[in-house]
Design an enzyme around this catalytic site. Sequence first.
Site, PDB file in Angstrom:
ATOM      1  N   GLN A 183      54.089 137.777   4.311  1.00 50.68           N
ATOM      2  CA  GLN A 183      54.965 138.573   3.445  1.00 50.68           C
ATOM      3  C   GLN A 183      56.176 139.063   4.242  1.00 50.68           C
ATOM      4  OE1 GLN A 183      54.669 138.891   0.055  1.00 50.68           O
ATOM      5  NE2 GLN A 183      56.673 139.838   0.164  1.00 50.68           N
ATOM      6  N   ASP A 199      54.753 128.422   1.387  1.00 45.50           N
ATOM      7  CA  ASP A 199      55.848 129.297   0.949  1.00 45.50           C
ATOM      8  C   ASP A 199      57.195 128.705   1.395  1.00 45.50           C
ATOM      9  OD1 ASP A 199      56.591 131.618  -0.418  1.00 45.50           O
ATOM     10  OD2 ASP A 199      56.733 132.818   1.402  1.00 45.50           O
ATOM     11  N   LYS A 259      50.274 138.226  -5.675  1.00 37.78           N
ATOM     12  CA  LYS A 259      49.986 136.845  -5.274  1.00 37.78           C
ATOM     13  C   LYS A 259      48.474 136.610  -5.250  1.00 37.78           C
ATOM     14  CE  LYS A 259      54.465 136.606  -3.126  1.00 37.78           C
ATOM     15  NZ  LYS A 259      55.325 136.828  -1.956  1.00 37.78           N
TER      16      LYS A 259
END
Length: 281
Positions: A98, A121, A54
């Site tokens: 994450q 996200d 990422k």
Amino acid sequence: MPALILDGKKLAADTESELRARVSKLKEASGKTPILATILVGNDPASETYVKMKANACTRVGMESTRVHLPETTSTAELLEKIRELNANPSVHGILLQHPVPKQIDERAAFEAIAIEKDVDGVTCLGFGRMAMGVPAYGCATPAGIMSLLKHYQIPLAGKQAVVVGRSAILGKPMAMMLLNEDATVTICHSKTQNLPEMVGVADILIGAVGKPELIKTAWIKKGAVVVDAGYHPGGIGDIEAAGLSEVASAYTPVPGGVGPMTISTLIRQTVESGEKTLGK
Ligand code: NAP
């Protein structure tokens, strides 16, 4: 006719080219670029790789990323404190936590601590609720990436029978709502579903998001179905059996090179959008 390959790698690369131009324009106008903050808790090697991928994607589009790496023993309170700091930092435009986090952490509480305008996200309940109601929101990156791929290849969704195998908060559930919003008739399957092969067999659009290598068998799939495999396991194996898939499906995502690159490009696109909202003012 040979099956169409839904090439996520190519679409993600094309998306990155567009994003590079948008970031450059923003930099010219404001002197700043969007910044994605990534948070990694612990030392899970797969998670470390995803965070690196990422950050690399940020670099490719000319954007910055800032990495927060917390120890395996981090408590929920310590993680929430760090997220609050990033929420308050005006130079951060997006926050990626994450997943999965170590067991002692309340993952839902951590996701919920992310400010909605930085939830690039798409992991908060508010973001999910807005998306489900058709109110603008950053989509959860993996299902939103799958929707972009289906739209790019002009896969008809309205009136189609979609079957999503998996109901996780970050994949199966938002996937089902996104397909419903496009007028598909959606069935969600999970570990308590009876007769999974029959359920899979009615799908015009099949999404494998089950987290078990090749659990879904090619023999269950209806001839001509569009097949999307979100799974990724060591050795390049998906959640759907690969052997014979190209003879049964009318279109399918390769593993790797299908869903994975779309997840990353969606996260980066949504961070650029967040940056445009604040830096473009
Ligand atoms: P997850 O949280 O483990 O959820 C798996 C889901 O599958 C659960 O809803 C579970 O049902 C269901 N399930 C498990 N065994 C089943 C069975 N035998 N029959 C029917 N359903 C079953 O996984 P996830 O995070 O959603 O990820 C799913 C897959 O997508 C994984 O392979 C993961 O690696 C992949 N993934 C890829 C990306 C990417 O960027 N490419 C991103 C995220 C995830 P219950 O709810 O009943 O337990």
